[in-house]
Design a protein around this motif. Structure first.
Motif, mmCIF file in Angstrom:
data_model
loop_
_atom_site.group_PDB
_atom_site.id
_atom_site.type_symbol
_atom_site.label_atom_id
_atom_site.label_comp_id
_atom_site.label_asym_id
_atom_site.label_seq_id
_atom_site.Cartn_x
_atom_site.Cartn_y
_atom_site.Cartn_z
ATOM 1 N N ILE A 113 -9.346 -5.379 10.910
ATOM 2 C CA ILE A 113 -8.219 -6.066 9.680
ATOM 3 C C ILE A 113 -8.681 -5.984 8.855
ATOM 4 O O ILE A 113 -10.096 -6.298 8.230
ATOM 5 N N PRO A 115 -8.973 -9.474 6.144
ATOM 6 C CA PRO A 115 -8.521 -11.240 7.257
ATOM 7 C C PRO A 115 -7.915 -12.193 6.686
ATOM 8 O O PRO A 115 -7.121 -13.496 6.863
ATOM 9 N N THR A 142 -3.073 -6.941 6.926
ATOM 10 C CA THR A 142 -3.404 -8.104 7.457
ATOM 11 C C THR A 142 -3.004 -8.539 8.729
ATOM 12 O O THR A 142 -3.240 -7.638 8.929
ATOM 13 N N PRO A 143 -3.707 -9.802 8.971
ATOM 14 C CA PRO A 143 -3.799 -10.060 10.640
ATOM 15 C C PRO A 143 -2.100 -10.151 11.200
ATOM 16 O O PRO A 143 -2.596 -9.479 12.208
ATOM 17 N N LYS A 144 -1.204 -10.843 10.472
ATOM 18 C CA LYS A 144 -0.376 -10.119 11.283
ATOM 19 C C LYS A 144 1.015 -9.007 10.821
ATOM 20 O O LYS A 144 2.069 -8.424 10.424
#
Length: 195
Positions: free
Chosen positions: A187, A190, A80-82
């Motif tokens: 990613i 995303p 995931t993006p984080k």
């Protein structure tokens, strides 16, 4: 100080883990869905996951990890993006490690990149089993009963705090001096937010 050889399956990416003692880090098994997704992404779950879907990991300060060849083959993804930075080799799809960021000095080396993997006695005993609720099949009672003891969890946080105080934000093998990952992460999801 003991140097434990690190290497991918094909031998292109090699390095060492400089280990003063097993107590210098944390030896754990993680059953989380993200570790399982990483193994599946690399299309090699049978060599990465145990029979219940766990990944054997040795958590270490990043300055104890040194690459001696093949760094151009390091690749990175984030589910995931984080999410965590999940490192693997492009040459043979061997999982290498998980990192959080350049600001948090922590590396979780994956057993398939460590010489003799989880059976290496220098890594010490497994101290805990994380996210057992995500395990596949019937996990043995002794593993379920041990789980992730509070003492092990506190030990992980204490190590992170100590490593942060010791190293600050200095660069290490997976991030450059500016704090950027040495390989731009792909990613995978995303649009997905972190749970």
């Amino acid at each position: 100080m003991t140097d434990i050889p690190l290497g991918c399956r094909c031998g292109t990416v090699r390095g060492t883990l400089k280990l003063s003692s097993p107590d210098a880090g944390n030896h754990v098994v993680c059953f989380c869905a993200d570790c399982q997704a990483f193994a599946n992404y690399l299309d090699n779950p049978d060599e990465i996951l145990d029979q219940w879907g766990g990944t054997d990991i040795y958590q270490s300060p990043p300055w104890d990890v040194e690459f001696v060849s093949g760094t151009e083959q390091l690749r990175c993804l984030r589910l995931t993006p984080k999410g965590l930075y999940r490192w693997y080799t492009n040459c043979c799809q061997t999982p290498v490690a998980n990192t959080v960021s350049a600001k948090l000095p922590f590396v979780g080396l994956i057993h398939s990149f460590i010489d003799k993997g989880p059976s290496n006695p220098l890594l010490g005993p497994i101290r805990g089993y994380h996210k057992l609720e995500c395990a596949k099949g019937e996990v043995p009672d002794d593993i379920r009963q041990k789980g992730m003891p509070v003492g092990t969890t506190l030990r992980v946080f204490w190590r992170l705090f100590k490593w942060k105080l010791t190293a600050g934000n200095k660069p290490y093998p997976f991030f450059d001096a500016a704090g950027k990952s040495v390989s731009k992460p792909e990613i995978v999801n995303p649009g997905k937010t972190q749970n």
